[in-house]
Design a protein around this motif. Structure first.
Motif, PDB file in Angstrom:
ATOM      1  N   ASN A 172      69.822  32.191  -7.113  1.00 38.20           N
ATOM      2  CA  ASN A 172      69.972  33.313  -7.823  1.00 38.20           C
ATOM      3  C   ASN A 172      70.524  34.268  -7.260  1.00 38.20           C
ATOM      4  OD1 ASN A 172      68.856  31.225  -9.553  1.00 38.20           O
ATOM      5  ND2 ASN A 172      67.041  32.797 -10.347  1.00 38.20           N
ATOM      6  N   MET A 227      69.164  28.839 -10.854  1.00 33.29           N
ATOM      7  CA  MET A 227      70.335  28.642 -11.665  1.00 33.29           C
ATOM      8  C   MET A 227      70.955  27.200 -11.403  1.00 33.29           C
ATOM      9  SD  MET A 227      71.498  32.632 -11.107  1.00 33.29           S
ATOM     10  CE  MET A 227      73.254  32.458 -11.821  1.00 33.29           C
ATOM     11  N   GLY A 285      70.128  27.767 -15.705  1.00 33.75           N
ATOM     12  CA  GLY A 285      69.056  28.873 -15.476  1.00 33.75           C
ATOM     13  C   GLY A 285      68.407  29.135 -16.888  1.00 33.75           C
TER      14      GLY A 285
END
Lengths: 543, 543
Positions: A74, A230, A235
């Protein structure tokens, strides 16, 4: 005959989300954890970098509708790819970092990724599979490239920042809202991974549903902590929803351990987040030990597997609205939220909180019996849950898995009930159900009961063919070292809470139980091993 | 080339809104004021009646895409028509009760309504225009038919309840989200009324936007008081939004006077509503005199004309979030809301509250200069505001008014600025602007200044051709009986706050000022009368 005069061809797209964020919320902040330090950028800065990435992708020669793979945590680069790849007309293909190499190979080959964005820390994994992935032409290395010799990689490689600098900024536009925007493979618990391809339209409508006040109600008052990796189903849609709402966003990078998340919650004071039960259990327990304050959080989504009521009660007890949510990769993923109705309809709020969820506006759910008939919405009639809506998949990439679709509805593989207020309650996975003598046996129930035995480390249960009963449950356990477990012990324990015909006749002691890349018991493999006579293990002693 | 696997053809429709309400919110309540008494029905009951009305329309032979006219107040029958007419495949054509007979005739003829739903109380108006409306075949009389002799009407007529009973229930479905669902005519301030046709898609997306937490955030915690007449632009979309959200709904019937509304607010305790400034001024003042409690209201929309800051301050002072909103019949109507950003961006909240609004997600706004160039978003550059989005009209019925469109954008006719946070500020209507010697003069500013004079009852200002300056302002006033007003008085007063060249050279005293059906000054008619030398009035005496 009257015709609509509306701008009905005005496309709902990923670039539209970014345009709105730029026009209204350029000052909103994105917090980034990089190498253990947190820094902040504005949405205006992110947008500028997205336009540069879009331009770089175009300059490199990305083709309309082709996949661009990401293999990333992420991070800022991943967020930028979320917007730039679709804006460039390509398809954001997020690859699950936790898959086995053979699965990664399968996925990259099928998606025919020519360009991969790869976190520097995960480069080894990709390099190992590259020989099997001839489509890959360029690797863009994100994060700290320092120790990596880009020239030594088997294909062309560049750093993310160099790549970003390689094109002129382009503000991407997409004319057709049905064009593909993103692709994610299901985890393949019961078969090979299957590709789900999201359209611009579905991404936009799903993001908008996250703004509904009756659901998570994300607005510019919020800051969203992106815990869900994600590479999982957009996500859970939070990056797109946060941008559309003008919310702040916190990207924790790769360290998703409870101490790191608790520290981030205290420093960045997010108001919204989502994650699986394991994460929220860990965060809660760590915060309690550390005396940390989690109450900046206004609402959190808990999903991915059944949510224990004790976990819900712990968080709600803190004053944080934890809602069980339900969805799949195939549903973008948000399909339902277990949020009590405003007036609770004369029931205890915990009735509503412990349902699997009520569909968000846009999603429709029904339970279907074995004969294909739609069951009454009475909270009692049990059938396979089917779902449909503008952000629900209607097929799999390449036409695979046609048996999962039923006249415009997605067969979820989950079995349960729907009540008069639309609340679903999942009681089992149909794939985990064993049909024995015309009656269903729940394999997960057997696994749960077996796990209660102190001698058992882990347990699995599959259905195996049986001449008389058509199918019978077969249990597998790993026994704690030094412990002794008999079939009589198992039968006695299971018999206390289950019907006699539901109890497995055979229980095998095995050294280990095979799992998928995301940690679920790999029942496809277990059934295959059984069929091929190579399951191994030994029957528990009778007495 | 990857293709989307989503259910991209799953249509966004009016029946989808009702399906969601039925599946989740059947117990939500609708309060109805009928003959001064309030009764309640559930959403499940409304849905049953909608299905009966849909069936009755089909049985009567309503054709796909044809208009079904309504001439009704905010009643149960009108609510049912909102859902049933589109569900039957026809177009809900709401006719403004306040139009002049010639305008009603024009509209009914152009829409070719064959069936009209008419409130019994308004039957006389319709009967008078029927000879000019040969398309009308059936009048369905809603409300108390008691005194009406249906057989004596010049066309076939039936009561609403009899009509409802005439068909089998049908749960309508619409396959194409771009099919027309509803039609509303603009008020025609500056020309003949023009038809705006909403699609199922636009109605759904507009309803969804009303659920966004960053806007009105309508949810199942809310009860929506429908003050805006349902013959105006989908009743500002509240009936559809309330159903989609599972909110309660209060339909006040025809009595929209402050005492009646205040009583209803105290008894039904709505949380959300919308209306024009005049209504909210009246409700506020009456409640203060009567000592009534308005604080069940959580958020109210105020729109339709510029909102005085004093009105906003009064309501916000009560603890009720009154937001100025902006839209037009052409924008469904919600396009922008003047809601302060969460962090106020370092400005006073009243900066944000006194803007015209910031676009809701889905709508985009820009200011365009005279040369057609898009102006900077600096809060200073003044141009015509243009708007686009999936619930903005891209044309008018019959292709009229093509000059109102600019490369996919609707020219709003409003002139103003856009700032870096997307906040618009309307400074004038372009139609009310007078171009004199290459400079703009604001006719509304002149009217406002003139109205400040104690001798003036009402004032109007139009641009009239001028050989030297191309256009000059001409003012009209009605003078209070017994008062004396000179041109010198006017010039002295206007000169205090306006440039010399902006001040009208001529001011005519007239007995009255012609207005449109919705009470706006009819400048088209005034300009026509001037051109034809029949404006009348006398010049104010000079000294």
């Amino acid at each position: 005959m009257i015709a609509s005069t509306m701008q009905d061809d005005f496309p709902l797209t990923v670039p539209m989300i970014l345009r709105h964020a730029e026009a209204l919320h350029g000052e909103a902040r994105v917090a980034l954890v990089e190498d253990g330090r947190t820094r902040h950028v504005t949405v205006a800065e992110v947008a500028d970098r997205v336009h540069r990435l879009t331009g770089a992708l175009r300059a490199w020669g990305v083709r309309p509708g082709e996949c661009v793979g990401t293999f990333a945590w992420n991070t800022l680069a991943h967020l930028e790819a979320y917007f730039a790849v679709p804006a460039a007309g390509a398809v954001l293909h997020t690859i699950n970092l936790r898959l086995f190499p053979e699965q990664i190979t399968f996925i990259v080959r099928e998606a025919a990724d020519r360009l991969l964005l790869v976190d520097a820390s995960m480069l080894d994994v990709i390099v190992d599979v590259l020989p099997e992935c001839p489509s890959v032409e360029l690797i863009v290395v994100c994060g700290d490239v320092g120790p990596v010799d880009l020239g030594a990689l088997p294909v062309a490689a560049t750093s993310y920042e160099d790549f970003l600098a390689s094109g002129e900024p382009v503000v991407g536009e997409v004319a057709d809202e049905r064009a593909p925007a993103a692709m994610c493979y299901t985890s393949g618990t019961t078969s090979q991974p299957k590709g789900v391809v999201y359209s611009h339209r579905s991404v936009y409508l799903h993001a908008a549903a996250n703004l509904f006040a009756g659901g998570f109600g994300i607005s510019d008052s919020d800051t969203v902590l992106q815990i869900v990796p994600m590479f999982h189903a957009n996500g859970w849609g939070f990056p797109y929803a946060a941008m559309l709402a003008g919310a702040g966003l916190v990207l924790p990078g790769r360290d998703l351990t409870p101490p790191s998340l608790v520290r981030l919650i205290e420093s960045e004071r997010p108001t919204v987040s989502g994650g699986v039960p394991t994460v929220w259990r860990g965060v809660y327990d760590h915060a309690r030990e550390a005396g940390a304050d989690l109450t900046s959080l206004r609402v959190i989504s808990c999903a991915g597997s059944a949510v224990p009521e004790s976990l819900l009660r712990d968080w709600v007890g803190l004053g944080v609205q934890m809602y069980q949510a339900w969805g799949m990769t195939e549903t973008s993923p948000l399909a339902a939220i277990a949020r009590p109705p405003a007036d609770a309809r004369g029931r205890d709020e915990w009735y509503w909180r412990t349902r699997t969820g009520r569909p968000v506006p846009g999603v429709e759910v029904r339970a279907v019996g074995e004969d294909g008939a739609v069951l009454p919405r009475d909270g009692r009639s049990v059938g396979e849950l089917e779902v449909r809506g503008p952000w629900v998949t209607g097929s799999y990439h390449g036409g695979r898995g046609a048996e999962h679709f039923d006249d415009g509805w997605l067969r979820t593989g989950d079995v349960g009930t729907v009540d008069a207020a639309g609340a679903m309650k999942i009681t089992d996975r149909s794939k985990d159900l064993i049909k024995s003598g015309g009656e269903w046996i729940s394999s997960t129930q057997i696994e749960d009961r077996l796990s209660e035995l102190p001698e058992v480390v882990e347990a699995a249960c599959i259905g195996v063919p049986d001449e008389k009963w058509s199918e019978r449950p077969l249990a597998l356990v790993t026994v704690r070292p030094g412990a002794r477990l008999t079939l009589a012990d198992v039968h006695s324990h299971l018999g206390a809470s289950m019907a006699r015909w539901q109890v497995p006749d055979r229980v095998l002691a095995v050294p280990s139980i095979v799992r998928t890349g995301v940690g679920k018991i790999d029942k496809v493999e277990l059934r295959r091993q059984y069929a091929e006579g190579r399951l191994g293990g030994v029957d528990l002693p009778a007495p």
